[in-house]
Design an enzyme around this catalytic site. Structure first.
Site: not given
Ligand SMILES: NC(=O)C1=CN([C@@H]2O[C@H](COP(=O)(O)OP(=O)(O)OC[C@H]3O[C@@H](n4cnc5c(N)ncnc54)[C@H](O)[C@@H]3O)[C@@H](O)[C@H]2O)C=CC1
Ligand SMILES: O=C(CO)COP(=O)(O)O
Length: 318
Positions: A183, A240, A246, A268
């Site tokens: 997605k 998204t 997003s 991603e």
């Molecule tokens: N932000 C959102 O609303 C949502 C995010 N996700 C998923 O969660 C995952 C993480 O995304 P976010 O937290 O939003 O990203 P973000 O960009 O807010 O943070 C990424 C974090 O990962 C850490 N990081 C990077 N490399 C690392 C490593 N090798 N070991 C440990 N930590 C590491 C960074 O220091 C940072 O704190 C992604 O796959 C995203 O698709 C899923 C649903 C919602």
């Molecule tokens: O996965 C997400 C919402 O379900 C977050 O989307 P983005 O990584 O595009 O911000």
């Protein structure tokens, strides 16, 4: 029982906040300064501004402390997960590892649960995915996600559900992780459509054909069609592709408008588009949107060439 969240980005922090409604949570950041700042201020201002961490959330940069928990959520960006699992394989042995990342590992072509199985064969792998923005979860807004676990998922479902986060269970890990990964690719494309000024009707068409594309490759790889039409597939696609919250959508919108985008932001869908284009060739599946997003992200084609190429495809049955 303590739960740990590894990865203190927006999503990991939001999950720690909601899970603290159930009991103590350890939130691990790889950066010691970030962990100390979170512990001192009770906030993760950089990744999740404006949210207070409940007292039950303990931030640490000590991985051996964070991996004492039996249930461990992995919330780092997808392309970091394989390296992380390899580095900490000893500490993760026998644990329940719940991947919260959305994507396909570019080097191996594998999703999170296959990476977990390869790196930690004695661990139980699961995936938590579906429509939810970190800020919404952290604010306690009602959210429903899919928890995919090959076996005995009921106790885990109870452990990770909170009064505001409702989990639905499935055993279809392939379907759940592919829906969540794919997605993001379609969300980039939806952003391109809006950024290029092509309109809401074109976005609806793109989302519908994108869903067909997601379903084609996912079912060819063993996913169940009903998983794709659930929260982790259709649900997250809708969220998204239609929300400026997003990052994937915003990245696509910048691409469509010919604007720059901050490369430090986690998007991603770019690596996933590349990974899935390779998988599509292997499975002999037609994935025109993913192929186009890869070419656009690599600046091999312009937006108008991409639109022209999609519109000039042979007419066919729906
Ligand atoms: N932000 C959102 O609303 C949502 C995010 N996700 C998923 O969660 C995952 C993480 O995304 P976010 O937290 O939003 O990203 P973000 O960009 O807010 O943070 C990424 C974090 O990962 C850490 N990081 C990077 N490399 C690392 C490593 N090798 N070991 C440990 N930590 C590491 C960074 O220091 C940072 O704190 C992604 O796959 C995203 O698709 C899923 C649903 C919602
Ligand atoms: O996965 C997400 C919402 O379900 C977050 O989307 P983005 O990584 O595009 O911000």
């Amino acid at each position: 029982m303590t739960v740990s969240v590894l990865g203190a980005g927006a999503f990991g922090t939001a999950l720690a906040v909601t899970l603290a409604q159930n009991g103590p949570v350890t939130l691990w950041a790889r950066d010691a300064d970030q962990a100390a700042l979170m512990q001192e201020t009770g906030r993760n201002e950089r990744r999740l501004p404006g949210v207070n961490l409940p007292r039950k959330v303990a931030a640490t940069a000590d991985i051996s402390v964070a991996t004492e928990a039996e249930t461990i959520l992995l919330a780092m960006p997808m392309q970091q997960m394989r390296g992380f699992l390899a580095t900490h394989a000893d500490l993760l042995r026998g644990k329940t590892l719940v991947a919260c990342s959305k994507g396909i590992d570019l080097e191996s072509g594998q999703g999170p649960t296959a990476l977990i199985a390869a790196a930690s064969p004695s661990a139980r792998g699961a995936i938590l995915t579906g429509p939810s923005f970190a800020a919404d979860i952290a604010r306690g807004l009602p959210t429903a996600l899919t928890l995919a676990c090959a076996e005995d998922g009921e106790a885990l479902q109870r452990e990770l559900s909170t009064p505001t986060l409702r989990l639905y269970r499935t055993t279809d890990t392939t379907g759940a992780e592919l829906g969540g990964a794919l997605k993001n690719v379609i969300a980039i494309a939806a952003g391109v459509v809006i950024g290029a000024g092509l309109g809401d009707s074109a976005r609806a068409a793109l989302m519908t054909r994108g869903f067909a594309e997601m379903s084609r490759i996912a079912t060819a790889m063993g996913a169940r069609a009903e998983t794709l039409s659930g929260l982790s597939g259709f649900g997250d696609l809708v969220l998204t592709c239609t929300s400026v919250q997003s990052r994937n959508f915003r990245y696509g919108r910048a691409l469509g408008a010919g604007e720059d985008f901050d490369t430090s932001i986690t998007v991603e869908g770019v690596a996933t588009a590349k990974a899935v284009s390779i998988l599509a060739q292997k499975h002999i599946i037609d994935m025109p949107i993913a192929t186009m997003i890869t070419a656009l992200a690599d600046r091999q084609i312009t937006v108008s060439e991409a639109v022209q190429a999609l519109l000039s495809r042979p007419l066919k049955e729906e």
